[in-house]
Scaffold this active site. Structure first.
Site, PDB file in Angstrom:
ATOM      1  N   GLU A   1       0.297   5.277   0.637  1.00  0.00           N
ATOM      2  CA  GLU A   1      -0.637   6.318   1.066  1.00  0.00           C
ATOM      3  C   GLU A   1      -0.189   7.686   0.563  1.00  0.00           C
ATOM      4  OE1 GLU A   1      -1.980   3.982   5.124  1.00  0.00           O
ATOM      5  OE2 GLU A   1      -0.821   5.824   5.330  1.00  0.00           O
TER       6      GLU A   1
ATOM      7  N   ASN B   1       0.837  -1.185   0.000  1.00  0.00           N
ATOM      8  CA  ASN B   1       0.000   0.000   0.000  1.00  0.00           C
ATOM      9  C   ASN B   1       0.879   1.245   0.000  1.00  0.00           C
ATOM     10  OD1 ASN B   1       0.584  -0.759   2.792  1.00  0.00           O
ATOM     11  ND2 ASN B   1      -0.946   0.712   3.472  1.00  0.00           N
TER      12      ASN B   1
ATOM     13  N   GLU C   1      -2.953  -4.750  -3.213  1.00  0.00           N
ATOM     14  CA  GLU C   1      -3.444  -5.695  -4.215  1.00  0.00           C
ATOM     15  C   GLU C   1      -3.384  -5.095  -5.612  1.00  0.00           C
ATOM     16  OE1 GLU C   1      -6.121  -6.246  -0.507  1.00  0.00           O
ATOM     17  OE2 GLU C   1      -4.928  -4.663  -1.444  1.00  0.00           O
TER      18      GLU C   1
ATOM     19  N   CYS D   1     -10.294  -4.515  -0.251  1.00  0.00           N
ATOM     20  CA  CYS D   1     -11.364  -3.515  -0.236  1.00  0.00           C
ATOM     21  C   CYS D   1     -12.232  -3.679  -1.484  1.00  0.00           C
ATOM     22  CB  CYS D   1     -10.770  -2.105  -0.173  1.00  0.00           C
ATOM     23  SG  CYS D   1     -10.011  -1.550  -1.715  1.00  0.00           S
TER      24      CYS D   1
ATOM     25  N   CYS E   1      -3.811   0.645  -3.008  1.00  0.00           N
ATOM     26  CA  CYS E   1      -3.770  -0.557  -2.181  1.00  0.00           C
ATOM     27  C   CYS E   1      -2.711  -1.530  -2.675  1.00  0.00           C
ATOM     28  CB  CYS E   1      -5.132  -1.253  -2.196  1.00  0.00           C
ATOM     29  SG  CYS E   1      -6.462  -0.272  -1.486  1.00  0.00           S
TER      30      CYS E   1
ATOM     31  N   CYS F   1     -10.373  -3.047  -4.832  1.00  0.00           N
ATOM     32  CA  CYS F   1      -9.483  -4.159  -5.185  1.00  0.00           C
ATOM     33  C   CYS F   1     -10.280  -5.375  -5.625  1.00  0.00           C
ATOM     34  CB  CYS F   1      -8.575  -4.503  -4.009  1.00  0.00           C
ATOM     35  SG  CYS F   1      -7.317  -3.221  -3.712  1.00  0.00           S
TER      36      CYS F   1
END
Length: 136
Positions: A39, A37, A50, A86, A48, A89
């Protein structure tokens, strides 16, 4: 795959949530690509783990996948529950599940790997929308 993801956890850029997430995607050719990830202070420009793994594989010429693994770690301690992808993803995984013609396995583990849940993208995103819905 979980070990490959776990080995990249320290590369996560997570100064705001302090929650590192790493992922590894397995291509149908047997190659593994990892992602973490990333940010951002403005939040939405982040990405993210993934999707980072999937996009890395795509950037390297791979679009068909068998499985994806996800593992996470808070700054202090270990996760007590597995970390699932999420909604964004799940949508991206679903897209490439249809591209691959494979119900991609989603392997989720706690930081210590004492709890592992294996699901599929169709179980995690029932009635998903993908290329087949557009006649592709």
């Amino acid at each position: 795959m979980l070990h490959a993801a776990n080995a990249t956890l320290d590369k996560a850029y997570n100064p705001y949530s302090h929650f590192a997430v790493a992922s590894a995607i397995l291509t149908i050719e047997g190659k593994t690509f990892t992602g973490v990830n990333v940010e951002n202070a403005a939040y939405s420009p982040g990405n993210c783990a993934e999707r980072t793994a999937i996009f890395s594989a795509i950037a390297n010429g791979h679009q068909e996948f068998r499985a994806i693994a996800i593992i996470a770690r808070p700054d202090k301690g270990i996760t007590k529950k597995v970390t699932a992808p999420c909604g964004l993803c799940r949508q991206v995984i679903f897209e490439f599940s249809q591209v691959s013609g494979i119900d991609i396995e989603v392997i989720m583990a706690t930081t210590d790997m004492k709890k592992i849940i294996i699901s599929t993208i169709n179980e995690l995103l029932p009635l998903g929308f993908g290329p087949a819905d557009l006649g592709k």
